[in-house]
Write an enzyme that holds these catalytic residues in place. Structure first.
Site, PDB file in Angstrom:
ATOM      1  N   ASP A 120       0.818  -1.212   0.000  1.00  0.00           N
ATOM      2  CA  ASP A 120       0.000   0.000   0.000  1.00  0.00           C
ATOM      3  C   ASP A 120       0.850   1.260   0.000  1.00  0.00           C
ATOM      4  OD1 ASP A 120      -1.807  -2.217   1.211  1.00  0.00           O
ATOM      5  OD2 ASP A 120      -3.105  -0.633   0.452  1.00  0.00           O
ATOM      6  N   LYS A 130      -1.204  -5.210   3.894  1.00  0.00           N
ATOM      7  CA  LYS A 130      -2.257  -5.734   4.759  1.00  0.00           C
ATOM      8  C   LYS A 130      -1.711  -6.345   6.039  1.00  0.00           C
ATOM      9  CE  LYS A 130      -5.715  -5.441   4.328  1.00  0.00           C
ATOM     10  NZ  LYS A 130      -6.440  -4.335   5.034  1.00  0.00           N
TER      11      LYS A 130
END
Ligand code: MRU
Length: 363
Positions: free
Chosen positions: A251, A262
């Site tokens: 991310d 995650k």
């Protein structure tokens, strides 16, 4: 015959209806529901509630979203709208969409790119009507670029594995998280097309089960040999020698290679190191945040306690009022990462230098 999930577009623009079309990923795999987002609130909610999710996909949804909102702002009298009042509202909507989720840098990256295009066109003397057209082209280009980037990551990632290998992945960095191929799944899909016969292990990925609901689903739909495991089983499958490589998405990658992905990714990385399994982060250059020096500075999204205590269960599975810690992401230290696979090549430690070099060469 029913359409397979990988035949659907993750994010699409309908210019006539002025909407962004997505698959509501919170309903998968049970129901394939296609929804249309028209308003800023609908777009924000879809991103926050993970109806559209995965760093690249939320970037594309936000770019298309700010484009349709720009059209709304300009309204019917588009020829008469003055730039300053248009831009003030555009900026407010952009900031609002950007507030939906903090960790995935692609959200701000895509929105900033749209804003820059808008400012540049104004500086070149373009009218608001022309600026709107330029924004539409840019939003579409961000999507097309994502497809090209994922494919290139797939080619680079494929060079790190061989036919018959076991591959473990965490969360969903698949087609559903992008516009095609995925990032961590791109080598798997390309290998599938070329008869590599990978054996894939998909971590279920508590608490929102992106691995079980999305990765296992899309890979199975594509005919890939995929086995679902609970998050706490990755050590066992690695110790058993069933995994030759781990591929995960990201991310936000800090300039030194520390990687937010995650929650649970850093556990997988530590276990992989313990058992000598290479751990690869698949990262579009747009996910590398050169303005964030290390992982410590990455803001980690905290999510509601109910995702842990009761979501997916018929009844709450924790005592009422229990304290819950529910970070959506964790940061994997760069020393646990074997390589970062981008569309421009494969970066290895020391990442600060290798990523910077890659950025310079890409210009
Ligand atoms: O909370 P999510 O489902 O948006 O989290 C997604 C991930 O962590 C993915 O691994 C990441 O965004 C990369 S997607 C190519």
């Amino acid at each position: 015959m029913n359409k397979s999930i990988i035949e659907y577009e993750t994010v699409e623009l309908d210019d006539n209806d002025n909407s962004v079309i997505i698959i509501d990923q919170t309903r998968l795999p049970g129901k394939t529901e296609i929804i249309r987002l028209h308003t800023a609130q609908e777009i924000w909610d879809a991103i926050y509630l993970l109806k559209v999710r995965g760093a690249p996909a939320i970037g594309v949804a936000a770019a298309m979203g700010i484009y349709i909102l720009a059209k709304e702002i300009a309204g019917q009298q588009i020829e008469k709208v003055d730039f300053d009042s248009f831009y003030e509202k555009f900026k407010a909507q952009k900031d609002y969409l950007n507030s939906a989720r903090p960790t995935a840098v692609n959200l701000s990256w895509a929105l900033n790119r749209m804003e820059q295009v808008c400012i540049k066109a104004h500086e070149e003397g373009k009218a608001v009507s022309e600026i709107i057209e330029i924004l539409g082209r840019e939003a579409r280009e961000i999507k097309e670029e994502d497809i090209r980037v994922c494919k290139a990551i797939g080619e680079n990632g494929l060079s790190l594995v061989k036919p018959g290998d076991g591959i473990l992945t965490h969360c969903n960095a698949g087609q559903l998280a992008t516009c095609k191929y995925g990032t961590a799944t791109a080598p798997i899909y390309l290998g599938q097309e070329r008869g590599y016969h990978f054996r894939v292990f998909a971590d279920e990925t508590r608490p929102l089960l992106q691995g079980a609901r999305l990765t296992a689903y899309e890979l199975q739909s594509a005919g890939v040999d995929v086995t679902l495991i609970c998050d706490n089983m990755s050590a066992m499958v690695m110790k058993n020698g069933w995994v030759n490589a781990v591929f995960v998405g990201c991310d936000r990658v800090a300039a030194n290679g520390d990687t937010a992905n995650k929650i649970g990714t850093s556990v997988v990385a530590a276990v992989a190191k313990r058992y000598g399994v290479p751990f690869y982060v698949c990262a579009p250059m747009s996910t590398i945040d050169f303005n964030t020096p290390t992982g410590t500075e990455i803001e980690i999204e905290q999510r509601p306690a109910e995702e842990v205590t009761q979501m997916w269960y018929k009844e709450p599975m924790a005592p009422e009022g229990i304290k819950v810690f529910n970070p959506a992401f964790d940061v994997t230290d760069n020393e646990l990462i074997t390589a970062i696979v981008t569309e421009h090549g494969i970066a290895r430690a020391p990442f600060k230098e290798s990523l910077e070099k890659m950025r310079t060469n890409a210009k």
